[in-house]
Design a protein around this motif. Structure first.
Motif: not given
Length: 388
Positions: A104-132
């Motif tokens: 999986p790829t996790y993309a965080f997008i700024d709707p004002a510009t529609e640009e990706i501002v943060h990127h993550s991936s892979s299997r993560q623990t719940p704690e890691q995913f919240i921190q992401t």
């Protein structure tokens, strides 16, 4: 009576809805344009889980992480959430637009510009995913900022720690190791609490840092507690060269690791009788943590697609070990080992068609551990019999 029945159904329906909404609420049937408009109106970033229908880690994250109330609470409050199949419909265009190359790829997008501002991936623990998710909301912890600053030569201590933690979350091990080496070269010490935490969480394997811990064992135990230091030493010496591990200090778990490495070496050299003798002795040893042993036996006893090539002696021993694990593993919800045991039993049945003998482990009562195979948790006591 009718009111009472309706009340019951209402309660059941409410519980059902609560269960459905426990995890991340992904928008479904929404176009990209509509999602952007909604994110702008609510002043939120857009979170996209890019997945494919054949991706195992994607399914695992959906079932074990996205569905959790703690994860859902944070993501639902913070983002507009989309789950997009990168190989279907609008997902193809969006995946190409945001440079998705793995799942999986996790993309965080700024709707004002529609640009990706943060990127993550892979299997993560719940704690890691919240921190992401939390990192996505802090400009100085976003992936693109971290990479840009690192490329420009930023080697400040706090920055390097953020850089290391991010790259560890996406399994970029080389980047993690390189940045940690720079952290130490810049004056940080392994005995510093923040550096020790990073080391424990992100640096793996036999390396000079582990030897430093071993050489200064008493000091590290005094600073961080013997239990924590032993756990790190044991974890990083689960596999490796016997001579290197034997040369380290004495710590809880060292002897166990050495025994398991010798067993694996014997199996690799096809010395199956020697390996079985050691395993049987460990199963019979009441001083050994059997759950820890079971955790290692899972991989040793796995038969796999080459089972037919194994000598009959070792095949039968592995079936017995799989039985021991299936009977005695305390996590009764772990379906993996039960599937492995069932697959082994199928192999036994196929062998019986060729007049092969039934393995002794299946024709006699188990010598150690539980005598009966069931899914009853150890913590669940038997219901007492009624007195007549």
């Amino acid at each position: 009576m009718k009111k009472y029945i309706l009340l019951i159904f209402a309660c059941i329906y409410a519980i059902h809805l609560s269960a459905q909404n426990a995890g991340i609420n992904f928008l479904h049937g929404t176009t990209w344009t509509e999602a952007v408009a909604k994110a702008k109106a609510e002043n939120k970033l857009i979170f996209i889980d890019f997945y494919t229908q054949w991706c195992g880690p994607c399914l695992n994250m959906a079932q074990t992480v996205f569905s959790l109330p703690t994860v859902g609470y944070y993501y639902n409050q913070t983002f507009i959430n989309l789950k997009i199949d990168a190989e279907e419909g609008e997902g193809i265009t969006l995946a190409k637009k945001y440079g998705v190359r793995s799942y999986p790829t996790y993309a965080f997008i700024d709707p004002a510009t529609e640009e990706i501002v943060h990127h993550s991936s892979s299997r993560q623990t719940p704690e890691q995913f919240i921190q992401t998710g939390k990192d996505a909301t802090v400009p100085t912890k976003r992936s693109f900022y971290l990479q840009d600053q690192y490329t420009k030569g930023n080697r400040e201590r706090a920055f390097l720690i953020d850089y290391i933690n991010y790259h560890y979350s996406v399994y970029a091990r080389k980047n993690v190791q390189a940045a940690f080496d720079e952290l130490i070269k810049g004056g940080a010490k392994l005995t510093d609490p923040d550096v020790w935490e990073v080391y424990v969480n992100t640096i793996n394997g036999m390396n000079p840092y582990l030897k430093q811990v071993s050489d200064n064992y008493a000091d590290f135990c005094q600073r961080f507690g013997k239990k924590n230091v032993d756990a790190k030493l044991a974890k990083e010496t689960s596999y490796g060269e016997l001579a290197e591990i034997e040369a380290l200090c004495n710590y809880e778990g060292k002897d166990f690791n050495l025994k398991m490495i010798r067993i694996n070496n014997d199996i690799r050299e096809q010395k199956y009788e020697a390996a079985a003798t050691q395993i049987d002795a460990m199963i019979a040893d009441t001083t050994i943590n059997q759950q820890e042993l079971i955790g290692r036996l899972k991989f040793i006893a796995r038969l796999g697609y080459k089972a037919e090539e194994l000598p009959e002696f070792w095949f039968n021993k592995c079936v017995g070990y799989l039985q021991y694990i299936a009977y005695n593993q305390t996590d009764r919800d772990d379906a993996f080992i039960h599937q492995e045991y069932a697959a082994a039993l199928e192999m036994v049945l196929r062998k019986l068609n060729g007049k092969a003998p039934i393995p002794a482990s299946l024709s006699t009562e188990p010598a150690y551990g539980k005598k009966v195979y069931n899914m009853r948790p150890d913590a669940l006591k038997m219901k007492p019999k009624r007195k007549k």
